[in-house]
Design a protein around this motif. Sequence first.
Motif, mmCIF file in Angstrom:
data_model
loop_
_atom_site.group_PDB
_atom_site.id
_atom_site.type_symbol
_atom_site.label_atom_id
_atom_site.label_comp_id
_atom_site.label_asym_id
_atom_site.label_seq_id
_atom_site.Cartn_x
_atom_site.Cartn_y
_atom_site.Cartn_z
ATOM 1 N N GLY A 27 50.810 20.547 20.429
ATOM 2 C CA GLY A 27 50.343 19.650 21.265
ATOM 3 C C GLY A 27 48.633 19.632 20.892
ATOM 4 O O GLY A 27 48.189 18.588 20.789
ATOM 5 N N TRP A 28 48.091 20.728 21.119
ATOM 6 C CA TRP A 28 46.767 20.848 20.748
ATOM 7 C C TRP A 28 46.237 20.605 19.109
ATOM 8 O O TRP A 28 45.348 19.850 19.118
ATOM 9 C CB TRP A 28 46.350 22.473 20.923
ATOM 10 C CG TRP A 28 44.989 22.730 20.507
ATOM 11 C CD1 TRP A 28 43.535 22.455 21.271
ATOM 12 C CD2 TRP A 28 44.320 23.377 19.188
ATOM 13 N NE1 TRP A 28 42.738 22.808 20.470
ATOM 14 C CE2 TRP A 28 43.098 23.363 19.363
ATOM 15 C CE3 TRP A 28 45.117 24.115 18.356
ATOM 16 C CZ2 TRP A 28 42.425 23.938 18.128
ATOM 17 C CZ3 TRP A 28 44.325 24.596 17.276
ATOM 18 C CH2 TRP A 28 43.136 24.708 17.132
ATOM 19 N N LEU A 29 47.069 20.905 18.367
ATOM 20 C CA LEU A 29 46.830 20.400 16.909
ATOM 21 C C LEU A 29 47.081 19.110 16.814
ATOM 22 O O LEU A 29 46.073 18.404 15.888
ATOM 23 C CB LEU A 29 47.964 21.172 15.918
ATOM 24 C CG LEU A 29 47.737 22.741 15.857
ATOM 25 C CD1 LEU A 29 48.858 23.205 15.009
ATOM 26 C CD2 LEU A 29 46.352 23.049 15.119
ATOM 27 N N ALA A 30 47.989 18.342 17.410
ATOM 28 C CA ALA A 30 47.996 16.774 17.299
ATOM 29 C C ALA A 30 46.737 16.285 17.858
ATOM 30 O O ALA A 30 46.325 15.290 17.350
ATOM 31 C CB ALA A 30 49.239 16.417 18.135
ATOM 32 N N ARG A 31 46.438 16.907 19.198
ATOM 33 C CA ARG A 31 45.034 16.162 19.776
ATOM 34 C C ARG A 31 43.923 16.278 18.699
ATOM 35 O O ARG A 31 42.917 15.633 18.656
ATOM 36 C CB ARG A 31 44.989 16.593 21.146
ATOM 37 C CG ARG A 31 43.583 16.221 21.812
ATOM 38 C CD ARG A 31 43.668 14.729 22.037
ATOM 39 N NE ARG A 31 42.527 14.162 22.484
ATOM 40 C CZ ARG A 31 41.255 14.065 21.864
ATOM 41 N NH1 ARG A 31 41.490 14.228 20.580
ATOM 42 N NH2 ARG A 31 40.138 13.458 22.481
ATOM 43 N N GLU A 32 43.695 17.322 18.211
ATOM 44 C CA GLU A 32 42.676 17.993 17.367
ATOM 45 C C GLU A 32 42.583 16.894 16.213
ATOM 46 O O GLU A 32 41.762 16.197 15.735
ATOM 47 C CB GLU A 32 42.788 19.166 16.734
ATOM 48 C CG GLU A 32 42.346 20.312 17.788
ATOM 49 C CD GLU A 32 40.718 20.085 18.166
ATOM 50 O OE1 GLU A 32 39.904 19.583 17.042
ATOM 51 O OE2 GLU A 32 40.107 20.933 18.972
ATOM 52 N N ALA A 33 43.950 16.306 15.658
ATOM 53 C CA ALA A 33 43.990 15.560 14.456
ATOM 54 C C ALA A 33 43.397 14.034 15.118
ATOM 55 O O ALA A 33 43.051 13.370 14.112
ATOM 56 C CB ALA A 33 45.306 15.549 14.014
ATOM 57 N N LEU A 34 43.629 13.631 16.367
ATOM 58 C CA LEU A 34 43.323 12.644 16.691
ATOM 59 C C LEU A 34 41.738 12.389 16.954
ATOM 60 O O LEU A 34 41.204 11.443 17.418
ATOM 61 C CB LEU A 34 44.250 12.344 17.922
ATOM 62 C CG LEU A 34 44.147 10.676 18.548
ATOM 63 C CD1 LEU A 34 44.461 9.885 17.547
ATOM 64 C CD2 LEU A 34 44.804 10.640 20.094
#
Length: 780
Positions: A27-34
Amino acid sequence: MLTRKQVLAPRSAWGRYSVGSGCVVLGWLAREALTPAVGPTALPFIFFFPAVAMAAWVGGLGPGILALVLSAVAANWFFVAPTRDWALHTPGDLATMGSFAFSCSFILSAIDAMHRARARILAEVRKREAAELETHQQKELLATTLASIGDAVISTDTAGHIVFLNAEAAALTGWKNSEAEKRPLSEVFHIINEKTRQPVESPVEKVLQSGTVMGLANHTLLIAKDGREIPIDDSAAPIRQPDGPLFGVVLVFRDVTAQRKSQEIAARLAAIVEHSGDVILTKDLNGIIRSWNASAERLFGYRAEEIIGKPITVLFPPDRLEEENHILGSLRRGKPVERFQTIRVTKSGRQVPVAVSISPLKDQEGELIGASKVVHDITELVAAREALTREKELLATTLASIGDAVVVTDAEGCVTFLNGEAERLTKWTSTEALGKPLPEIFRIINEETRRPVENPVEKVLRIGGVVGLANHTILRAKDGTQTPIDDSAAPIRHANGQLLGVVLVFRDFTERRQAEKELREAHGQLADRAGHLEKLVRERTARLQDVVNELQHVSYAMAHDMRAPLRAMSTFASLLAEESPNGIAPSRAQEYTRRIIVAAKRLDKLIQDALNYTKVAQQEIQLGPVDLSKLVRDLIDTYPNFHSDKADIHIANELPVVLGNDSLLTQCFSNLIGNAVKFVAPGVKPRVRLSAETSDGTARISIQDNGIGIPKGAQARLFQMFQKLNAGYEGTGIGLAIVRKVVERMRGKVGVESEPEAGSTFWVELSLADGPKTTKWVNR
């Protein structure tokens, strides 16, 4: 649709919580990608909601809560302004965080409730599947059990028709399941009483009637389809549901042939134990007697009811009670007590030497429960052993004191005994010689060649028989002295033929050597004297033969000259009687004339018999085969007194062919048969029986009569010259002397067996003829 079990590979708590943490990281990696698209602080929780939901779905409530906490921390640190700060600076930040927590809690509760519902559904499904599987397995297990059970099984319906046979039932009855199905049980299961041979009521019929479990009586035979007769036992039980109606019967039976044999063997073994010549008893591990056979009663005097239940130590002497502790200790360790010899006490107090063997007794599980004892009375053995010991001591004493030297060795030729004489000659003591090879102490050489002579013990061991030394043997003693000896060696063998050793007996030959020398000198002197004596005997024998010949000539001349006047006297007396007036002389003159004639004839017969005896004793005779059957029959035909009107003469069996002289045997048997016919009581017709027996080349001819018999005291002189025992019968007393001389000249024997007034049996023994050859003996 994937279940939680299918999605969640790791089953451990560590694995599930790791998955929850991993979902937060994703989840953290996905938010960093956004972030490049929406900025660093916009939508801080957008991808943490799915992370919490995934963690709860995959890992459960615990990993979901962990994901909620980690997501709140990560969102606050990385995506809530100011970033990289733990504090919530505005009420809005606090409300946003609270909303996130509330929303995630709702998600977690919903997912947990869904999991619980699914788990309940899955549990019910699994429970139903397990029940169906268990029912199926039980049916298969029951079918397999019935098919493979060791006993034979037959099931029937309520009408008694067969529903099922297992393999063992098919093998015993000879019916296949397909053949027997739906047939009445009595066709397939045909049973009779072994003793009466009468049919037995089927137990299934009894069960159908009574509804209870039934069993067969003893001695039941199953008659198989192929006619085999199999002893069985069985039981039949109703097939019913609990408290339900009867819907069939199951019959279970088995072949008890092996059991019968086991019972027979057990009975036979019990009989063997009971009637064994040895004492056989059993005891438990406390030493209490539990069984007692007849031999035990005979040996110890206790009846079974007296001794069973008592300690075995009642049979022990007081000084041997410790033996029982040793025996029980060995048994508890599972070890048999090998045969040993001891003493036991009878009821009367008599001590008996016995040999005892003890073996552990175990039950079917192999647990030790007691012991079996075999006790053998060795009274005779002990007595024999003591006698043997005494004999050994006597033998040792005898060998030690015997005059000859004696050495005994074992089977390898090593010395085991020397007596005193052997010690004296060899100069070895028994202690020194014991165990040494015989050649070391018994060194012998040839007196002439001075070479070693083969040791006699070695020769015995080589050939296995008795041997002796050659001549001129010298014994070389330990100190070098030399003694001439002679000896012999013989094997010592066990009764079974096993060689146990060798005994050597030898003696000092010095004195004998000197005696032999003196004997040879004496023989030489004796030979000289014998030659002189033989010459003297020949000269005197020649002179004596001349005298005998001259006397024989004189006797013949005298006999001839004496018979001439006798014949003249007899003739003139007869003429005188005939020429009397009218042929009648005065009575006294007539009597005198008759007496002159009788006396003259008797004297003539006496002279003739004397000449015959002289002829038999002196003349040269020639022996050859003589057929006695022909000779006796010719005599009977020739002599009128032997004819059937005068005498009954019977030849019982064929008389043999003997080695003899025809004329002499004619004279012999004419005398014997003539005496048998003559010496009978007045008015009695003579009965004579001739028989023959043969044995070892000899024939015995017996002449049995019904005459007046001969007293025992007179029989010894019966065959001597001029022995006339009864004056009432004519004879010269020379006839039997001639018989004796005839038989002796033919190397035979003659004898008589007689009782007064009971007849006589004269017998003659002669050699059987073995061919037509002749043998000549000359009287000297």
